[in-house]
Motif scaffolding. Structure first.
Motif: not given
Length: 241
Positions: A71-82
Motif C-alpha cells: 500500500v502507498r500512504l500520504m496525509v494532508y490537512e485542509w481548511s479553506g479553499p486555498g
C-alpha cells in the motif's frame, strides 16, 4: 481460501519482480480537517489518533498482508479553499521501518494557521490531484471532517473519476447523524464508499482503526490484475468457501 490464494499469488509475484517495479495494491490519501472549528487540542488528538491507528496490530497486519503489492500512504490537512498542506508525503509501506518513518512524520508535524472556513470541495480536488499519479489497483481518498462545507466549489461539483471517497465524520448524537447524512449525499464517491463516525476527537483513533480495516481489505482473486497497470478496482473483500 480465496484470501490465501490472493496472498500467495502476490507473494510469488513480489519475489519475481524488482522492488522498483512492484505492483501497488492501493493508494490511500488521508485528508484531515483543520478548519477553525478544530482547536489546538483537537488538532493533536487527530494527528496522534491517526498515528496510533496505524500502529494498531490489526491495521499493521492489513497493511503488510500483501508484500508483493504494498500500500502507498500520504496525509494532508485542509481548511479553506486555498489551504491544503502535506503532512506526510507518499510512502510505500513495504515493511515496519517504512510504517514507523511515516508515523514519525505525522507526530512531528506542527500546526500552521490557515483560513478557518471549511472547504470540502477544494479538499476533494486536492486529494484527487494527489492520487492522480499513483498507478495502483485502487485509489482511495479518506476525508475526515467535523462540519459541513461552507466556502469554495461545492463538493458535489468536484469530479473524482475512478477515485473512491470515504468519509470519517466527527461529532456526537444528532450532530454526527446530520453530518454523516451530508457526507453520504455530497462527499462519498464510488459503489463501495462508506462513512465512519467518531464520537468526538477523543474517539478519532478507534473510528480510524475501523475505517482503515475496511479500506485495506485484500482484493478478491478476480480483482487482481494480470498486469501492474490497472484502473481502480471495487475492493470488495474476499469470501471464504
Amino acid at each position: 481460501m480465496l484470501r490465501l490464494i490472493a496472498v500467495l499469488g502476490l507473494l510469488c509475484a513480489g519475489l519475481a519482480t524488482p522492488a522498483a517495479a512492484q505492483a501497488c495494491r492501493e493508494a490511500l490519501a488521508l485528508g484531515l480537517d483543520v478548519s477553525g472549528s478544530v482547536d489546538d487540542r483537537e488538532y493533536r488528538l487527530q494527528l496522534q489518533g491517526l498515528a496510533q491507528a496505524l500502529d494498531d496490530p490489526q491495521v499493521r497486519g492489513a497493511l503488510m498482508d500483501m508484500p508483493g503489492a504494498p500500500v502507498r500512504l500520504m496525509v494532508y490537512e485542509w481548511s479553506g479553499p486555498g489551504d491544503q498542506r502535506v503532512l506526510a508525503p507518499w510512502r510505500v509501506i513495504d515493511g515496519p521501518a517504512a510504517l514507523e518513518a511515516f508515523r514519525a512524520e505525522l507526530l512531528a508535524a506542527g500546526r500552521v494557521r490557515m483560513d478557518p472556513s471549511t472547504a470540502i470541495g477544494p479538499a476533494l480536488a486536492y486529494g484527487r490531484a494527489a492520487l492522480a499519479g499513483q498507478d495502483c489497483w485502487r485509489r482511495v481518498l479518506d476525508l475526515s471532517g467535523d462540519g459541513q462545507h461552507n466556502t469554495g466549489v461545492h463538493p458535489q461539483q468536484v469530479e473524482m473519476g475512478e477515485v473512491t471517497v470515504n468519509g470519517l465524520v466527527i461529532g456526537q448524537g444528532p450532530e454526527a447523524a446530520r453530518l454523516g447524512a451530508y457526507y453520504r449525499a455530497y462527499v462519498l464517491r464510488g459503489p463501495d464508499a462508506f462513512v465512519e463516525a467518531a464520537a468526538g476527537f477523543r474517539d478519532f483513533e478507534r473510528a480510524m482503526i475501523r475505517k482503515l480495516l475496511k479500506e485495506l481489505q485484500i482484493l478478491p482473486v478476480a480483482a487482481v490484475p494480470q498486469r501492474q497497470a490497472h484502473p481502480a478496482l471495487s475492493g470488495r473483500p474476499a469470501t471464504s468457501r
